[in-house]
Design a protein around this motif. Structure first.
Motif, PDB file in Angstrom:
ATOM      1  N   LEU A  48      50.643  -0.539  52.916  1.00 52.14           N
ATOM      2  CA  LEU A  48      50.620   0.717  52.164  1.00 52.14           C
ATOM      3  C   LEU A  48      49.631   0.570  51.018  1.00 52.14           C
ATOM      4  N   ALA A  50      47.703  -7.124  49.583  1.00 47.15           N
ATOM      5  CA  ALA A  50      48.271  -6.250  50.616  1.00 47.15           C
ATOM      6  C   ALA A  50      47.830  -6.654  52.022  1.00 47.15           C
ATOM      7  N   ILE A  88      54.470   6.342  48.665  1.00 49.06           N
ATOM      8  CA  ILE A  88      54.412   4.888  48.872  1.00 49.06           C
ATOM      9  C   ILE A  88      55.559   4.193  48.132  1.00 49.06           C
ATOM     10  N   THR A 121      51.880  -4.019  50.106  1.00 45.23           N
ATOM     11  CA  THR A 121      51.248  -2.924  49.368  1.00 45.23           C
ATOM     12  C   THR A 121      50.256  -3.468  48.356  1.00 45.23           C
ATOM     13  N   LEU A 149      58.574   1.816  49.640  1.00 47.09           N
ATOM     14  CA  LEU A 149      58.834   0.473  49.119  1.00 47.09           C
ATOM     15  C   LEU A 149      60.262   0.316  48.593  1.00 47.09           C
TER      16      LEU A 149
END
Lengths: 267, 261
Positions: free
Chosen positions: B150, B141, B45, B77, B49
């Protein structure tokens, strides 16, 4: 996108900033006013020169403490900035513009508070009114000082974050404070050459603050004669430094590297 | 929306890659990635990002390489670190990120109320409990109209009632979702999602959560296997309908592999 409002709020609600940059510095002003002042001649010019010297150095150090807080904010938010530049509407230039505006206003707030403390405490000690000769100039210098220290601390912190790591970022945050303490105080006691004062942004600021408060230009010794410093080269000096450092900050912000806070642990 | 090819991440000062040749494509789909702590799920993740640089391979979001992507508010996220832009109360962070993402702060404030997190609005992130921080991150998120979400361990330290509400929110979310978890027992809530198995930096799949009952892990490399795992403790195959151990029977992927090693 203007984030200055939130930036100001985050800074103005920072208890550490108020304690160190305001309360602690005001305590030193009190020491200057009531303990260190015993040998000061009772003439008006001596009192003004003494008061102004304290004021200029204390404001310089207070601004450098603001710089330390700003440097810490990069260590805290490197991942957030790296994320926001990719996955939000925030741009490095927009963020920089916001913190330039916010830091200028913070410089102004710190200066106004310390100006009041100086005038109050030194006025009480010497039983006379010691008000700034050119408040507008002082306000302008404090705006500029806020931006200069923001840009200096941002450049140093981002260099450390991008190339060295968060542990180093913690240390470089104190570089502006050390330089301000050494160079600001040294100007009171050491006869710096004129080129050095003009070239040093810390001494440019101290000199402009001195001139704005006292109304008299600071002097340097040239041989046996005292020569006044011109405000134009002083202003140019700080402007050039500030512009260069703001440019560096923008370049470094565009390449900011996300660091995890755990990396900051020293022991 | 998400296209990862041959992603390998090796952290400086180490020789063992944290991620090994990950291939993943997510377009109009939701996926649960199951793996033990330390298997590389969070690194995956953080790589998407742009917070971790790939050693090799590529990650594209919306067709743009992550290294060059700018101003794409559609990805979000729950990682708390990305919301530490400024030290502000949650209420201000909500307004700040609503503006940065082009959304309405009322949407997230409504989510916070429905999860009984109104008191968090006046507090800074570090003043919240671990579970509250996790939920606030989860709600950031899913707010402000994301197209790709995510989520890293979104249920950690979250109580049962709120877990159920969060599952409902995620299932109804009109966005692609990549959800990491180490809790195999959660999979039943996401029967119509894709499934990925992560072990020692390798991502196996995609499978379907619905076919979990039919998946087995088998020692060695089996002809016709759905996927092959080459790990530090041996080679294993993911097979369908027959094999050494049913995947569903394990309490964790680590335990499953260890039972066969």
């Amino acid at each position: 996108m203007n984030l200055a409002r939130w930036y100001m709020k985050a800074m103005l609600t920072n208890g550490s900033l108020w304690f160190w940059a305001v309360a602690f510095m005001a305590m030193w002003l009190g020491i200057g006013a009531f303990l260190e002042s015993l040998g000061v001649a009772s003439t008006r010019s001596a009192v003004v020169a003494y008061t102004t010297s304290w004021y200029a150095v204390i404001v310089l150090i207070a601004l450098s403490l603001l710089a330390a807080v700003i440097a810490g904010s990069y260590a805290y938010g490197s991942s957030a900035l790296a994320y926001a530049f990719r996955y939000s509407r925030l741009t490095p230039a927009g963020y920089l513009a916001s913190i330039v505006g916010g830091s200028a206003l913070l410089g102004l707030v710190l200066n106004v508070v310390l100006l009041g403390a100086t005038a109050g405490m030194f006025g009480l000690r010497f039983a006379t009114t010691i008000l700034p000769a050119d408040p507008a100039a002082l306000l302008g210098v404090s705006l500029l000082g806020g931006v200069f220290f923001m840009a200096l601390s941002s450049t140093l912190a981002l260099l450390a974050i991008n190339h060295l790591g968060l542990r180093s970022a913690d240390f470089v945050g104190y570089v502006p404070l050390v330089l301000s303490f050494v160079l600001g105080n040294a100007q009171v006691y050491v006869a710096f050459p004129r080129w050095f004062v003009y070239g040093s942004p810390f001494n440019d600021l101290t000199s402009l603050l001195y001139q704005g408060y006292s109304g008299n230009p600071p002097t340097v010794e040239l041989g046996t004669a005292a020569v006044s410093l011109g405000w134009v080269p002083l202003l140019l000096g700080i402007l050039v430094w500030t512009a260069a450092l703001v440019g560096c900050t923008l370049v470094l912000l565009r390449r900011i590297r996300a660091r995890q806070l755990e990396e900051r642990r020293q022991i | 929306m998400l296209d990862i090819r041959g992603l390998t991440v090796t952290f400086p000062g180490t020789t063992t890659p944290a991620l090994r040749g990950i291939d993943l494509r997510l377009e109009g789909a939701k996926m649960v990635v199951v793996g033990a702590n330390g298997s590389g799920k969070t690194t995956l993740i953080r790589s998407i990002l742009g917070l971790v640089a790939p050693s090799s391979g590529s990650i594209a979001v919306g067709g743009t390489d992550v290294r060059t992507i700018r101003g794409e508010p559609g990805l979000s996220t729950n990682l708390a670190e990305v919301y530490r832009l400024m030290s502000l109360p949650v209420r201000d962070l909500v307004r700040l990120f609503a503006r940065l993402k082009g959304g309405d702060p009322a949407e997230m404030e409504g989510h916070l109320r429905s999860f009984e997190l109104d008191p968090a609005l006046g507090k800074r992130l570090y003043e919240l409990s671990t579970g509250q921080q996790k939920l606030v991150g989860d709600l950031f998120a899913v707010s402000f109209g994301p197209r790709l979400v995510l989520l890293d361990e979104p249920f950690d330290n979250v109580d049962f009632g709120r877990r159920r509400r969060l599952v409902g929110l995620l299932r109804a979310l009109p966005a692609d979702v990549l959800l990491n978890t180490h809790e195999l027992e959660l999979l039943g809530s996401f029967a119509d999602w894709q499934l990925g198995l992560m072990f020692e930096g390798q991502l196996l799949g995609p499978f379907s959560v619905a076919e979990l009952d039919r998946l087995y892990l088998t020692r060695g490399e089996v002809r016709g296997a759905l996927a092959v795992l080459r790990s530090s403790v041996g080679t294993f195959s993911v097979t369908r309908d027959a094999g050494d151990r049913p995947v569903k029977s394990a309490t964790s992927l680590n335990a499953l592999v260890e039972s066969l090693a």
